[in-house]
Design a protein around this motif. Structure first.
Motif, PDB file in Angstrom:
ATOM      1  N   LYS A 111       0.801  -1.221   0.000  1.00 55.83           N
ATOM      2  CA  LYS A 111       0.000   0.000   0.000  1.00 55.83           C
ATOM      3  C   LYS A 111       0.839   1.279   0.000  1.00 55.83           C
ATOM      4  CE  LYS A 111      -4.290  -1.890   1.892  1.00 55.83           C
ATOM      5  NZ  LYS A 111      -5.243  -1.895   3.007  1.00 55.83           N
ATOM      6  N   PRO A 112       1.964   1.329   0.709  1.00 58.44           N
ATOM      7  CA  PRO A 112       2.767   2.563   0.601  1.00 58.44           C
ATOM      8  C   PRO A 112       3.205   2.852  -0.838  1.00 58.44           C
ATOM      9  CG  PRO A 112       3.459   1.278   2.505  1.00 58.44           C
ATOM     10  CD  PRO A 112       2.494   0.414   1.746  1.00 58.44           C
ATOM     11  N   TYR A 113       3.579   1.805  -1.558  1.00 59.98           N
ATOM     12  CA  TYR A 113       3.969   2.012  -2.964  1.00 59.98           C
ATOM     13  C   TYR A 113       2.778   2.465  -3.795  1.00 59.98           C
ATOM     14  CZ  TYR A 113       5.586   1.048  -7.696  1.00 59.98           C
ATOM     15  OH  TYR A 113       5.907   1.163  -9.028  1.00 59.98           O
ATOM     16  N   LEU A 114       1.604   1.890  -3.541  1.00 58.81           N
ATOM     17  CA  LEU A 114       0.398   2.303  -4.263  1.00 58.81           C
ATOM     18  C   LEU A 114       0.076   3.762  -3.998  1.00 58.81           C
ATOM     19  CD1 LEU A 114      -2.031  -0.741  -3.919  1.00 58.81           C
ATOM     20  CD2 LEU A 114      -0.917   0.093  -5.973  1.00 58.81           C
ATOM     21  N   GLU A 148       5.593  -7.040 -10.628  1.00 59.92           N
ATOM     22  CA  GLU A 148       7.049  -6.950 -10.769  1.00 59.92           C
ATOM     23  C   GLU A 148       7.733  -6.793  -9.417  1.00 59.92           C
ATOM     24  OE1 GLU A 148       7.796  -3.771 -13.396  1.00 59.92           O
ATOM     25  OE2 GLU A 148       6.969  -4.770 -15.189  1.00 59.92           O
ATOM     26  N   ARG A 149       7.012  -6.242  -8.427  1.00 56.97           N
ATOM     27  CA  ARG A 149       7.582  -6.045  -7.082  1.00 56.97           C
ATOM     28  C   ARG A 149       7.318  -7.226  -6.159  1.00 56.97           C
ATOM     29  NH1 ARG A 149       8.826  -0.796  -5.642  1.00 56.97           N
ATOM     30  NH2 ARG A 149       8.172  -1.196  -3.486  1.00 56.97           N
ATOM     31  N   GLY A 150       6.752  -8.307  -6.688  1.00 60.45           N
ATOM     32  CA  GLY A 150       6.572  -9.510  -5.878  1.00 60.45           C
ATOM     33  C   GLY A 150       5.175  -9.739  -5.352  1.00 60.45           C
ATOM     34  N   TYR A 151       4.201  -8.959  -5.786  1.00 52.59           N
ATOM     35  CA  TYR A 151       2.819  -9.151  -5.331  1.00 52.59           C
ATOM     36  C   TYR A 151       2.265 -10.468  -5.883  1.00 52.59           C
ATOM     37  CZ  TYR A 151      -2.245  -8.357  -5.042  1.00 52.59           C
ATOM     38  OH  TYR A 151      -3.584  -8.477  -4.810  1.00 52.59           O
ATOM     39  N   LYS A 152       1.689 -11.300  -5.014  1.00 47.61           N
ATOM     40  CA  LYS A 152       1.207 -12.625  -5.402  1.00 47.61           C
ATOM     41  C   LYS A 152      -0.314 -12.691  -5.539  1.00 47.61           C
ATOM     42  CE  LYS A 152       5.367 -14.320  -5.237  1.00 47.61           C
ATOM     43  NZ  LYS A 152       6.078 -14.677  -6.477  1.00 47.61           N
ATOM     44  N   GLY A 153      -1.010 -11.633  -5.181  1.00 49.20           N
ATOM     45  CA  GLY A 153      -2.471 -11.654  -5.218  1.00 49.20           C
ATOM     46  C   GLY A 153      -3.023 -11.422  -6.619  1.00 49.20           C
ATOM     47  N   GLY A 154      -4.348 -11.357  -6.691  1.00 48.73           N
ATOM     48  CA  GLY A 154      -5.021 -11.149  -7.961  1.00 48.73           C
ATOM     49  C   GLY A 154      -5.261  -9.681  -8.246  1.00 48.73           C
ATOM     50  N   SER A 155      -5.798  -9.432  -9.441  1.00 52.31           N
ATOM     51  CA  SER A 155      -6.019  -8.051  -9.860  1.00 52.31           C
ATOM     52  C   SER A 155      -7.286  -7.460  -9.251  1.00 52.31           C
ATOM     53  CB  SER A 155      -6.109  -7.987 -11.386  1.00 52.31           C
ATOM     54  OG  SER A 155      -7.208  -8.776 -11.849  1.00 52.31           O
ATOM     55  N   ARG A 166      -2.315  -0.969 -14.790  1.00 55.15           N
ATOM     56  CA  ARG A 166      -0.890  -0.640 -14.759  1.00 55.15           C
ATOM     57  C   ARG A 166      -0.332  -0.811 -13.356  1.00 55.15           C
ATOM     58  NH1 ARG A 166       1.712   5.149 -16.790  1.00 55.15           N
ATOM     59  NH2 ARG A 166       3.884   4.673 -16.247  1.00 55.15           N
ATOM     60  N   LEU A 167      -1.083  -0.394 -12.341  1.00 59.76           N
ATOM     61  CA  LEU A 167      -0.632  -0.580 -10.961  1.00 59.76           C
ATOM     62  C   LEU A 167      -0.461  -2.055 -10.634  1.00 59.76           C
ATOM     63  CD1 LEU A 167      -2.860   2.084  -9.164  1.00 59.76           C
ATOM     64  CD2 LEU A 167      -0.396   2.211  -9.562  1.00 59.76           C
ATOM     65  N   PHE A 168      -1.412  -2.889 -11.089  1.00 62.41           N
ATOM     66  CA  PHE A 168      -1.312  -4.327 -10.844  1.00 62.41           C
ATOM     67  C   PHE A 168      -0.052  -4.901 -11.503  1.00 62.41           C
ATOM     68  CE2 PHE A 168      -2.295  -8.628 -12.465  1.00 62.41           C
ATOM     69  CZ  PHE A 168      -2.327  -9.293 -11.249  1.00 62.41           C
ATOM     70  N   ALA A 169       0.253  -4.467 -12.727  1.00 62.23           N
ATOM     71  CA  ALA A 169       1.452  -4.965 -13.400  1.00 62.23           C
ATOM     72  C   ALA A 169       2.717  -4.548 -12.655  1.00 62.23           C
ATOM     73  CB  ALA A 169       1.495  -4.437 -14.842  1.00 62.23           C
ATOM     74  N   GLU A 170       2.744  -3.336 -12.122  1.00 55.18           N
ATOM     75  CA  GLU A 170       3.911  -2.894 -11.374  1.00 55.18           C
ATOM     76  C   GLU A 170       4.054  -3.672 -10.071  1.00 55.18           C
ATOM     77  OE1 GLU A 170       3.675   1.291 -10.845  1.00 55.18           O
ATOM     78  OE2 GLU A 170       3.700   1.759 -13.007  1.00 55.18           O
ATOM     79  N   LEU A 171       2.920  -3.955  -9.422  1.00 51.43           N
ATOM     80  CA  LEU A 171       2.985  -4.727  -8.171  1.00 51.43           C
ATOM     81  C   LEU A 171       3.476  -6.141  -8.431  1.00 51.43           C
ATOM     82  CD1 LEU A 171      -0.234  -3.572  -6.271  1.00 51.43           C
ATOM     83  CD2 LEU A 171       2.127  -2.831  -5.935  1.00 51.43           C
TER      84      LEU A 171
END
Length: 540
Positions: free
Chosen positions: A354-357, A377-384, A370-375
């Motif tokens: 959330k801080p990055y968002l 790349e940062r290791g986010y494992k959840g869904g869109s 676009r935010l989901f794609a960036e997350l």
């Protein structure tokens, strides 16, 4: 149907034919006719002869009638030639407007097929005539076009000259257009100085030559028509100026970006919207939200009815709730007991991100995909879905936050400078004004461009040397290159900015040539292209 009406239907173009019978019982319709003139002219010497040698029947395909093909069985005569000096002994008579030598079609049908070939070429033309109950191959249509005689080019007073591509990047030709009638005059198989100069020499009388700023055409005009006035096309002149302006804008592209205040590291959360902040998970019951409000309403309603002495069944029936739901509400002393469970205080998989968002949202990135794609790349494992829901909550929380305005591109600024000021909207005019305030070089460029536009629109070509002097006195290298090019062809440019002639008609025919080439799939030679362009123009 009377014989006179039939005569008008089939042979209105000639009076030398008599109809004997018409057979409509089979395909095609057969019209039996005969020629009845007493004499015929010898095609060799032109002497009339009335001495019949023999008779025979010619079968001519004619234009369809009622969607049915027609064949004319025409009885013609062979005459003897009385002229001893003529090399012909006998000759066959030709019916004016109906037959021609060695022809298996009528003149009318032949003209129709040639017109179709000129307009549609081979494949498309063959498909069209098939709908007219005719069977003609694409090669036949092209052959008919090729047999057309070359039109005799007239010598125009005002001639437009331009190149066109036979094979782009490799082979080019030249199109010549009469500017006054706006009709093509001729097509030349090359664009060399010798080719164009020879045509001008063979066709004296050209007084004005409209052209682009090609050195080859300028030299050809001086050699082939030394007394002609050269007129440089205004569109090409303005295009060259726009290219010089673009180079100037590129040199100062760093000043196109609008200065912006530094934004804070993260968004400022509005009061009452602490759920978006990535704080520690709460341990108490829910205080807001649809679930919390519904549970509190139901708890108050159930305990109110129980206080009236009603049983659980009666309360469930009146409130439309299940008995187990009513039982849980009745056994809870307060609604907070029901709002504290296994899901309360659970950490979301999105919380670490959330801080990055928030930072990206404050930077102006509000696109959930676009935010989901960036997350990811940062290791986010959840869904869109979770990201989209959170983005929707951010959008509701910050309804008045506008994304940073995109800086204008080089092409945008070039367009604003070279367009008429009245054609710019208020935002474009203001942004251009701000850019010019930051960049004095572009401000001076705008002054020169608008002065040139005024000179061109008012046909004040005589003032061009003074405009060139003002530009050369300024430190604008790209515009200096433009003025050097103008000075090399100054007389033609001055004439182009003073006279009403332009190469617009030439450019229009150049586009038509491109259409015709694509229609023939690039497989036709120069001779066929020339026939189609010149004959189509004459037949309009």
């Amino acid at each position: 149907m009377s014989d006179a009406l039939l005569q008008d239907l089939w042979f209105s173009q000639t009076d030398d034919i008599a109809i004997d019978s018409i057979d409509t019982t089979h395909e095609p319709v057969v019209v039996r006719a005969r020629a009845w003139s007493r004499q015929a002219a010898c095609p060799g010497c032109g002497v009339l002869s009335g001495r019949v040698h023999s008779r025979y029947v010619r079968r001519l395909a004619d234009r369809p009638v009622g969607g049915r093909p027609v064949v004319i069985a025409l009885q013609v005569r062979r005459f003897r030639c009385h002229e001893h000096a003529c090399g012909r002994v006998t000759f066959a008579e030709q019916i004016s407007g109906l037959t021609f030598r060695h022809g298996r079609r009528s003149v009318g049908l032949q003209n129709v097929l040639r017109a179709v070939g000129l307009m549609l070429a081979g494949r498309a033309g063959a498909r069209l005539v098939k709908t007219l109950s005719l069977v003609v191959s694409r090669s036949t249509l092209l052959r008919l076009v090729r047999t057309l005689p070359d039109p005799e080019p007239a010598t125009p007073r005002v001639l437009g000259v331009d190149e066109f591509a036979l094979r782009k990047g490799h082979v080019y030709g030249t199109i010549l257009v009469d500017i006054e009638t706006r009709q093509p005059v001729d097509l030349l198989p090359g664009r060399s100085v010798a080719t164009v100069a020879q045509w001008l020499t063979d066709h004296p009388g050209v007084e004005v030559i409209c052209r682009d700023r090609s050195v080859a055409y300028a030299e050809a005009g001086r050699l082939g028509a030394p007394d002609a006035v050269h007129v440089a096309d205004r569109w090409h002149i303005w295009k060259n100026l726009a290219e010089a302006v673009e180079k100037t804008v590129i040199q100062h592209r760093a000043l196109l970006r609008e200065p912006q205040d530094r934004t804070p590291a993260g968004p400022v959360m509005p009061a009452g919207f602490t759920e978006l902040a990535p704080s520690a998970s709460p341990t108490g019951p829910r205080r807001t939200g649809r679930l919390s409000d519904r549970v509190r309403r139901q708890h108050a309603a159930v305990h109110g009815l129980l206080a009236q002495g009603k049983g659980l069944r009666t309360v469930a029936r009146e409130l439309g709730l299940a008995r187990n739901t009513v039982r849980r509400l009745a056994h809870a002393s307060s609604p907070d007991e029901l709002l504290v469970g296994q899901w309360t205080g659970r950490i979301s998989i999105l919380d670490p991100h959330k801080p990055y968002l928030h930072q990206r949202w404050s930077d102006g990135c509000t696109n959930a995909a676009r935010l989901f794609a960036e997350l990811r790349e940062r290791g986010y494992k959840g869904g869109s879905t979770i990201v989209r829901q959170y983005a929707r909550r951010l959008r509701e929380a910050f309804p008045h936050d506008d994304a940073p305005r995109k800086s204008p591109s080089v092409r945008d600024v070039t367009s604003w400078i070279t367009r008429h000021p009245d054609s710019l909207d208020a935002d474009q005019a203001q942004r251009l004004k701000d850019i010019l305030a930051r960049c004095p070089e572009l401000d001076r460029t705008v002054e020169h461009v608008r002065a040139f536009a005024d000179l061109m629109n008012n046909r004040n070509g005589r003032h061009l040397p003074r405009w060139i002097a003002r530009v050369e006195a300024d430190n604008l290298p790209a515009l200096h290159t433009f003025t050097i090019g103008l000075a090399q062809d100054l007389d033609a440019v001055v004439a182009g900015l003073s006279m009403s002639y332009s190469s617009g008609a030439v450019e229009g025919h150049n586009n038509k040539i491109k259409m015709i080439k694509r229609q023939m799939f690039g497989r036709a030679g120069f001779d066929l292209l020339r026939k189609r362009v010149l004959h189509a123009a004459q037949g309009r």
